[in-house]
Motif scaffolding. Structure first.
Motif, PDB file in Angstrom:
ATOM      1  N   ARG A   1      22.639  -5.363 -35.397  1.00 53.09           N
ATOM      2  CA  ARG A   1      22.005  -4.292 -35.759  1.00 53.09           C
ATOM      3  C   ARG A   1      20.872  -4.587 -36.931  1.00 53.09           C
ATOM      4  NH1 ARG A   1      27.283  -0.584 -35.632  1.00 53.09           N
ATOM      5  NH2 ARG A   1      27.526  -0.505 -33.569  1.00 53.09           N
ATOM      6  N   VAL A   2      19.714  -3.886 -36.797  1.00 51.42           N
ATOM      7  CA  VAL A   2      18.959  -3.700 -37.932  1.00 51.42           C
ATOM      8  C   VAL A   2      18.444  -2.178 -38.024  1.00 51.42           C
ATOM      9  CG1 VAL A   2      16.631  -4.388 -39.126  1.00 51.42           C
ATOM     10  CG2 VAL A   2      18.036  -5.862 -37.861  1.00 51.42           C
ATOM     11  N   TYR A   3      18.829  -1.297 -39.079  1.00 52.42           N
ATOM     12  CA  TYR A   3      18.511  -0.077 -39.144  1.00 52.42           C
ATOM     13  C   TYR A   3      17.152   0.227 -39.856  1.00 52.42           C
ATOM     14  CZ  TYR A   3      23.199   1.070 -37.571  1.00 52.42           C
ATOM     15  OH  TYR A   3      24.341   1.244 -36.877  1.00 52.42           O
ATOM     16  N   ILE A   4      16.608  -0.751 -40.539  1.00 53.72           N
ATOM     17  CA  ILE A   4      15.228  -0.750 -41.190  1.00 53.72           C
ATOM     18  C   ILE A   4      14.393  -0.535 -40.240  1.00 53.72           C
ATOM     19  CG2 ILE A   4      13.482  -1.771 -42.678  1.00 53.72           C
ATOM     20  CD1 ILE A   4      15.650  -3.423 -44.051  1.00 53.72           C
ATOM     21  N   PRO A   5      13.492   0.761 -39.984  1.00 51.49           N
ATOM     22  CA  PRO A   5      12.551   0.874 -38.992  1.00 51.49           C
ATOM     23  C   PRO A   5      11.675   0.076 -38.794  1.00 51.49           C
ATOM     24  CG  PRO A   5      12.739   2.809 -40.418  1.00 51.49           C
ATOM     25  CD  PRO A   5      13.562   1.711 -40.977  1.00 51.49           C
ATOM     26  N   MET A   6      11.307  -0.572 -37.385  1.00 52.61           N
ATOM     27  CA  MET A   6      10.464  -1.621 -37.281  1.00 52.61           C
ATOM     28  C   MET A   6       8.957  -1.273 -37.592  1.00 52.61           C
ATOM     29  SD  MET A   6      11.969  -3.083 -33.668  1.00 52.61           S
ATOM     30  CE  MET A   6      11.072  -4.589 -33.837  1.00 52.61           C
TER      31      MET A   6
ATOM     32  N   PHE B   1      10.737   5.478 -38.403  1.00 57.05           N
ATOM     33  CA  PHE B   1      11.612   6.374 -39.470  1.00 57.05           C
ATOM     34  C   PHE B   1      12.303   7.585 -38.924  1.00 57.05           C
ATOM     35  CE2 PHE B   1      12.426   8.900 -43.523  1.00 57.05           C
ATOM     36  CZ  PHE B   1      13.839   8.158 -43.882  1.00 57.05           C
ATOM     37  N   ALA B   2      11.224   8.226 -38.065  1.00 56.82           N
ATOM     38  CA  ALA B   2      11.619   9.563 -37.097  1.00 56.82           C
ATOM     39  C   ALA B   2      12.636   9.319 -36.416  1.00 56.82           C
ATOM     40  CB  ALA B   2      10.519  10.016 -36.700  1.00 56.82           C
ATOM     41  N   ASP B   3      12.761   8.212 -35.616  1.00 51.96           N
ATOM     42  CA  ASP B   3      13.870   7.756 -34.817  1.00 51.96           C
ATOM     43  C   ASP B   3      15.145   7.560 -35.449  1.00 51.96           C
ATOM     44  OD1 ASP B   3      12.274   7.733 -32.535  1.00 51.96           O
ATOM     45  OD2 ASP B   3      11.694   5.574 -32.685  1.00 51.96           O
ATOM     46  N   LEU B   4      15.234   6.970 -36.760  1.00 51.50           N
ATOM     47  CA  LEU B   4      16.259   6.792 -37.655  1.00 51.50           C
ATOM     48  C   LEU B   4      16.797   7.952 -38.064  1.00 51.50           C
ATOM     49  CD1 LEU B   4      18.282   4.769 -38.720  1.00 51.50           C
ATOM     50  CD2 LEU B   4      16.560   4.489 -40.630  1.00 51.50           C
ATOM     51  N   LEU B   5      15.690   9.147 -38.420  1.00 54.44           N
ATOM     52  CA  LEU B   5      16.227  10.388 -39.047  1.00 54.44           C
ATOM     53  C   LEU B   5      16.994  11.008 -37.878  1.00 54.44           C
ATOM     54  CD1 LEU B   5      13.357  11.509 -41.336  1.00 54.44           C
ATOM     55  CD2 LEU B   5      15.584  10.852 -41.870  1.00 54.44           C
ATOM     56  N   ASP B   6      16.860  11.042 -36.725  1.00 49.58           N
ATOM     57  CA  ASP B   6      17.029  11.709 -35.398  1.00 49.58           C
ATOM     58  C   ASP B   6      18.694  11.247 -35.267  1.00 49.58           C
ATOM     59  OD1 ASP B   6      17.079  13.453 -33.127  1.00 49.58           O
ATOM     60  OD2 ASP B   6      17.594  11.502 -32.147  1.00 49.58           O
TER      61      ASP B   6
END
Length: 291
Positions: A187-192, A130-135
């Motif tokens: 693409r998948v934006y849900i964090p792995m 989730f930190a990657d997605l927030l960035d």
């Protein structure tokens, strides 16, 4: 190119583009050219990255060519910042952007952040945490809110923080709305990390209906996103009309998308939740009477 002509082309783009609703209209007339310049910059770069063309109707670019064109676009941004020539096809954009940046003292870094996010979209198809997605959202969404605030004369950290929360939440809400759409683009934006926590695998995204595991994972994302919307909720009350209306409407619209996802039992593979015209009118009335 003359500055007035450059702004006119930017305004024409905001009013003609298929994804435009409603850009550069809920702002004072004096700010509309500047907002249109920012929009033209972001729209053109995003089309290169996501749609794969330089001009609407043009040939679709390969992944490698998209990256080259985005690099060229970034070089043009830097050239315009140093009053150097830019490629003629983009001269109108960067003439308007350079003038807008000078008038309103807009940081170059915000435009560079947008470009870095667009470039990332070309190559990054999964997010580990989730930190990657927030960035990613920090660079893809938050600069837009900050630019709008700066154009209206606001540059304090409290408003920036609240704006960041709303912009990130809106970006995330669009992701949860478009799980099936993004899957078709690879693409998948849900964090792995959340896949692992809920037992989700790649197979869960390729079915006609969401599995119970995927629905529970998406429920978790929706509730986390509501928390971000709540962090930004005070912002409209600190802003003048009509900016307060626009931000309040943005907040309500994003929250309504989350409500629609929840109403579908968090299954956005079966159908894409969307807001109709009646919903938009209802939200506008709520926004008008809650400022």
């Amino acid at each position: 190119m003359q500055t007035a002509e450059a702004y006119a082309r930017c305004l024409a783009l905001t009013r003609a583009h298929y994804e435009n609703f409603p850009v550069a209209r809920l702002v004072p007339r004096r700010l509309q050219p500047a907002v249109a310049a920012v929009y033209a910059f972001a729209r053109t770069a995003d089309d290169i990255a996501d749609e794969g063309y330089d001009q609407p109707g043009g040939p679709i670019l390969s992944i490698e060519d998209r990256l080259v064109r985005l690099r060229d676009f970034n070089n043009a941004l830097l050239a315009s910042a140093h009053h150097e020539p830019v490629p003629p096809e983009w001269d109108w954009i960067f003439t308007a952007v350079a003038d807008t940046r000078a008038q309103y003292e807009l940081p170059l870094s915000l435009f560079q952040d947008l470009l870095s996010a667009f470039t990332q979209d070309v190559t990054v198809k999964r997010y580990a945490t989730f930190a990657d997605l927030l960035d990613y959202c920090r660079r893809s969404a938050n600069p837009v809110g900050r630019l709008v605030l700066l154009l209206h004369g606001f540059n304090d950290e409290k408003r920036f923080t609240e704006s960041d929360a709303i912009c990130t939440a809106l970006q995330l809400a669009n992701f949860w709305q478009d799980v099936a759409v993004d899957w078709k683009k690879g693409r998948v934006y849900i964090p792995m990390e959340d896949w692992a926590n809920h037992g989700v695998t790649e197979t869960d995204f390729s079915t006609a209906m969401a599995s119970p595991k995927l629905r529970e994972c998406l429920r978790f994302q929706v509730e986390r996103t509501r928390g971000l919307f709540n962090q930004g909720r005070p912002l409209p009350a600190s802003l003048p009309f009509p900016l307060s209306l626009e931000i309040r409407l943005t907040w309500l619209g994003g929250s309504a998308i989350l409500d629609r996802v929840a109403a579908q039992a968090y299954d956005t593979l079966r159908a894409r939740p969307a807001l109709g015209n009646f919903d938009k009118v209802r939200l506008l009335l709520r926004a008008l009477f809650s400022i």
